[in-house]
Enzyme design. Structure first.
Site, PDB file in Angstrom:
ATOM      1  N   ASP A   1       0.677  -1.206   0.038  1.00 31.99           N
ATOM      2  CA  ASP A   1       0.078   0.057   0.127  1.00 31.99           C
ATOM      3  C   ASP A   1       0.856   1.148   0.070  1.00 31.99           C
ATOM      4  OD1 ASP A   1      -2.293  -1.655   0.163  1.00 31.99           O
ATOM      5  OD2 ASP A   1      -2.666  -1.034   2.128  1.00 31.99           O
TER       6      ASP A   1
ATOM      7  N   ARG B   1      -0.603  -1.029  -8.638  1.00 33.77           N
ATOM      8  CA  ARG B   1      -2.213  -0.615  -8.409  1.00 33.77           C
ATOM      9  C   ARG B   1      -2.058   1.014  -8.323  1.00 33.77           C
ATOM     10  NH1 ARG B   1      -3.596  -1.735  -2.394  1.00 33.77           N
ATOM     11  NH2 ARG B   1      -3.852  -3.771  -3.418  1.00 33.77           N
TER      12      ARG B   1
HETATM   13  C1  LIG Z   1      -8.296  -1.291  -4.007  1.00 30.54           C
HETATM   14  C2  LIG Z   1      -8.049   0.024  -3.374  1.00 30.54           C
HETATM   15  C3  LIG Z   1      -6.748   0.003  -2.845  1.00 30.54           C
HETATM   16  C4  LIG Z   1      -6.323   1.300  -2.178  1.00 30.54           C
HETATM   17  N1  LIG Z   1      -5.165   1.633  -1.750  1.00 30.54           N
HETATM   18  C5  LIG Z   1      -4.749   2.674  -1.371  1.00 30.54           C
HETATM   19  C6  LIG Z   1      -3.444   3.057  -0.581  1.00 30.54           C
HETATM   20  O1  LIG Z   1      -2.618   2.026  -0.805  1.00 30.54           O
HETATM   21  N2  LIG Z   1      -2.949   4.100  -0.624  1.00 30.54           N
HETATM   22  C7  LIG Z   1      -4.161   5.238  -0.749  1.00 30.54           C
HETATM   23  O2  LIG Z   1      -3.620   6.332  -0.298  1.00 30.54           O
HETATM   24  N3  LIG Z   1      -5.368   5.078  -1.016  1.00 30.54           N
HETATM   25  C8  LIG Z   1      -5.683   3.856  -1.547  1.00 30.54           C
HETATM   26  N4  LIG Z   1      -7.170   3.789  -1.842  1.00 30.54           N
HETATM   27  C9  LIG Z   1      -7.908   4.664  -1.700  1.00 30.54           C
HETATM   28  C10 LIG Z   1      -8.092   5.579  -2.783  1.00 30.54           C
HETATM   29  O3  LIG Z   1      -6.908   6.523  -3.016  1.00 30.54           O
HETATM   30  C11 LIG Z   1      -9.071   6.677  -3.070  1.00 30.54           C
HETATM   31  O4  LIG Z   1      -9.345   7.434  -1.787  1.00 30.54           O
HETATM   32  C12 LIG Z   1     -10.653   5.976  -2.912  1.00 30.54           C
HETATM   33  O5  LIG Z   1     -10.460   4.812  -3.837  1.00 30.54           O
HETATM   34  C13 LIG Z   1     -11.713   6.831  -3.579  1.00 30.54           C
HETATM   35  O6  LIG Z   1     -11.348   7.453  -4.685  1.00 30.54           O
HETATM   36  P1  LIG Z   1     -12.062   6.790  -6.123  1.00 30.54           P
HETATM   37  O7  LIG Z   1     -11.072   6.773  -7.370  1.00 30.54           O
HETATM   38  O8  LIG Z   1     -13.009   5.861  -5.956  1.00 30.54           O
HETATM   39  O9  LIG Z   1     -12.909   8.372  -6.565  1.00 30.54           O
HETATM   40  P2  LIG Z   1     -14.088   8.937  -5.893  1.00 30.54           P
HETATM   41  O10 LIG Z   1     -13.927  10.323  -6.763  1.00 30.54           O
HETATM   42  O11 LIG Z   1     -13.554   9.531  -4.496  1.00 30.54           O
HETATM   43  O12 LIG Z   1     -15.161   8.188  -5.800  1.00 30.54           O
HETATM   44  C14 LIG Z   1     -15.860   7.912  -6.869  1.00 30.54           C
HETATM   45  C15 LIG Z   1     -17.261   7.533  -6.328  1.00 30.54           C
HETATM   46  O13 LIG Z   1     -17.173   6.173  -5.627  1.00 30.54           O
HETATM   47  C16 LIG Z   1     -18.021   5.963  -4.599  1.00 30.54           C
HETATM   48  N5  LIG Z   1     -17.020   6.165  -3.516  1.00 30.54           N
HETATM   49  C17 LIG Z   1     -15.674   6.580  -3.194  1.00 30.54           C
HETATM   50  N6  LIG Z   1     -15.187   6.353  -2.064  1.00 30.54           N
HETATM   51  C18 LIG Z   1     -16.511   6.039  -1.242  1.00 30.54           C
HETATM   52  C19 LIG Z   1     -16.634   5.964  -0.002  1.00 30.54           C
HETATM   53  N7  LIG Z   1     -15.530   5.971   0.947  1.00 30.54           N
HETATM   54  N8  LIG Z   1     -17.837   5.655   0.443  1.00 30.54           N
HETATM   55  C20 LIG Z   1     -18.764   5.438  -0.358  1.00 30.54           C
HETATM   56  N9  LIG Z   1     -18.774   5.652  -1.581  1.00 30.54           N
HETATM   57  C21 LIG Z   1     -17.535   6.199  -2.147  1.00 30.54           C
HETATM   58  C22 LIG Z   1     -18.765   7.280  -4.739  1.00 30.54           C
HETATM   59  O14 LIG Z   1     -19.991   6.862  -5.456  1.00 30.54           O
HETATM   60  C23 LIG Z   1     -18.077   8.286  -5.569  1.00 30.54           C
HETATM   61  O15 LIG Z   1     -18.926   9.304  -6.059  1.00 30.54           O
HETATM   62  C24 LIG Z   1      -7.282   2.568  -2.376  1.00 30.54           C
HETATM   63  C25 LIG Z   1      -8.362   2.269  -3.137  1.00 30.54           C
HETATM   64  C26 LIG Z   1      -8.796   1.173  -3.621  1.00 30.54           C
HETATM   65  C27 LIG Z   1      -9.867   0.861  -4.505  1.00 30.54           C
END
Ligand SMILES: Cc1cc2nc3c(=O)[nH]c(=O)nc-3n(C[C@H](O)[C@H](O)[C@H](O)COP(=O)(O)OP(=O)(O)OC[C@H]3O[C@@H](n4cnc5c(N)ncnc54)[C@H](O)[C@@H]3O)c2cc1C
Length: 313
Positions: free
Chosen positions: A140, A188
């Site tokens: 991560d 990732r």
């Molecule tokens: C498999 C995976 C591993 C990850 N690993 C890391 C990591 O190692 N380090 C790190 O900094 N971040 C990590 N993240 C988190 C990532 O950085 C984002 O903060 C998170 O995925 C939200 O971004 P998004 O691309 O989904 O877009 P957004 O624009 O935030 O979300 C798009 C849509 O997804 C839905 N959504 C998103 N988040 C939520 C929520 N919390 N609750 C409900 N609905 C939601 C909503 O419908 C939103 O409109 C990871 C995410 C994933 C999916």
């Protein structure tokens, strides 16, 4: 949304507050909300939830929750939890394993004196245990201050375990260059979940999304295995378009989403034959992870406030 965006840094700061952690962690009212995002506290809980994901046609990436380890004994304890976890998970051999584990180098001791060597040794132990059962390991991404050290530890780790995956955060200015460096490996790509200053990170949703799309194009055109970690429909559409443009088969990239978030979309993509891996966290130290999920969406904060209100009645 503007008010929520203004509140986000405060919520991310709260994710690191031990006082608030004590309050929120001990309130029974928050438990059911936490369960939406976290599989439970034990290896048995994680194995049960992972089996249900596999049965539904999805893949799993399991994370033992914990970060910013304070001593070498806790880092060793984290390794022991991963070993115990890997011993109870379904075995998963094949070119694209059904099971991956995600590790945080800070939980493996990166922040301690002699941290990089200690985290490397601990990460090697997790990789060795994963190799036996045919699982992948990805590392991560955490706060930007540790990115250089983390990438260097991962480079050393990959010398012995070439399939180790790196997580890159599109909100960091440096990430496009990191994508170029790592585009032949398993990467990732996520947007990034921490509060980062303008000196190192894009601010605002549009700038982060643009950076994500630039990074995604580099990875999807590269020779590695991109893991498209996002719930954002625009990012998912872009990945599908790039896969079709480059003729990339579904065995050479995957989607990744978080447990409890956009479950219907996870099932829809999996039902259409795309590999969809679900990041499944478990463990007693769920507070920091939980607060970062709340900080991503106004509705989640509303759920917490309502849960707290009920708890006070
Ligand atoms: C498999 C995976 C591993 C990850 N690993 C890391 C990591 O190692 N380090 C790190 O900094 N971040 C990590 N993240 C988190 C990532 O950085 C984002 O903060 C998170 O995925 C939200 O971004 P998004 O691309 O989904 O877009 P957004 O624009 O935030 O979300 C798009 C849509 O997804 C839905 N959504 C998103 N988040 C939520 C929520 N919390 N609750 C409900 N609905 C939601 C909503 O419908 C939103 O409109 C990871 C995410 C994933 C999916």
């Amino acid at each position: 949304m503007a008010l929520f965006d203004a509140l986000r840094p405060a919520m991310l700061a709260a994710a690191r507050s031990p006082r608030l952690e004590r309050t929120i962690s001990t309130m029974p009212a928050t438990r059911s909300l936490v369960r939406r995002f976290v599989a439970g506290e034990t290896e048995a809980d994680a194995a049960l939830a992972a089996t249900a994901l596999l049965d539904s046609g999805r893949l799993a990436s399991i994370d033992y929750l914990g970060e910013d380890t304070v001593d070498a004994a806790s880092a060793a304890d984290t390794v022991a939890h991963y070993r115990a976890l890997l011993s109870v998970l379904p075995r998963s051999h094949g070119p694209v394993p059904k099971i991956e584990v995600s590790v945080k180098l800070s939980a493996l001791g990166l922040g301690l004196p002699n941290g990089p060597a200690l985290a490397l040794e601990n990460a090697r132990a997790v990789c060795a245990a994963a190799e036996i059962v045919g699982a992948w390991v990805s590392v991560d991404a955490e706060g930007h201050a540790s990115t250089d050290t983390a990438l260097s530890v991962i480079r050393d780790l990959r010398a012995d375990f070439p399939t180790v995956g790196t997580v890159l955060q599109a909100y960091l200015h440096r990430t496009e260059a990191d994508c170029r460096d790592l585009s032949g490996t398993r990467v990732r790509l996520c947007k990034g979940a921490y509060a980062e200053p303008a000196a190192v990170a894009f601010q605002g949703r549009a700038a982060v999304a643009d950076s994500y799309l630039r990074c995604l194009a580099i990875l999807m055109r590269g020779a590695g295995y991109p893991m498209v970690a996002s719930h954002d429909p625009s990012m998912l559409r872009a990945a599908l378009r790039l896969a079709s443009e480059t003729g990339r088969p579904t065995t050479e990239y995957e989607f990744q989403m978080l447990y409890g978030i956009r479950t219907e979309e996870q099932l829809r993509l999996a039902g259409e034959g795309y590999p969809v891996r679900i990041y499944l966290p478990y463990g007693a130290q769920w507070y920091g992870y939980f607060m970062r999920r709340l900080a991503e969406r106004p509705a989640n904060l509303g759920f917490l406030l309502r849960a707290l209100e009920k708890g006070h009645r």
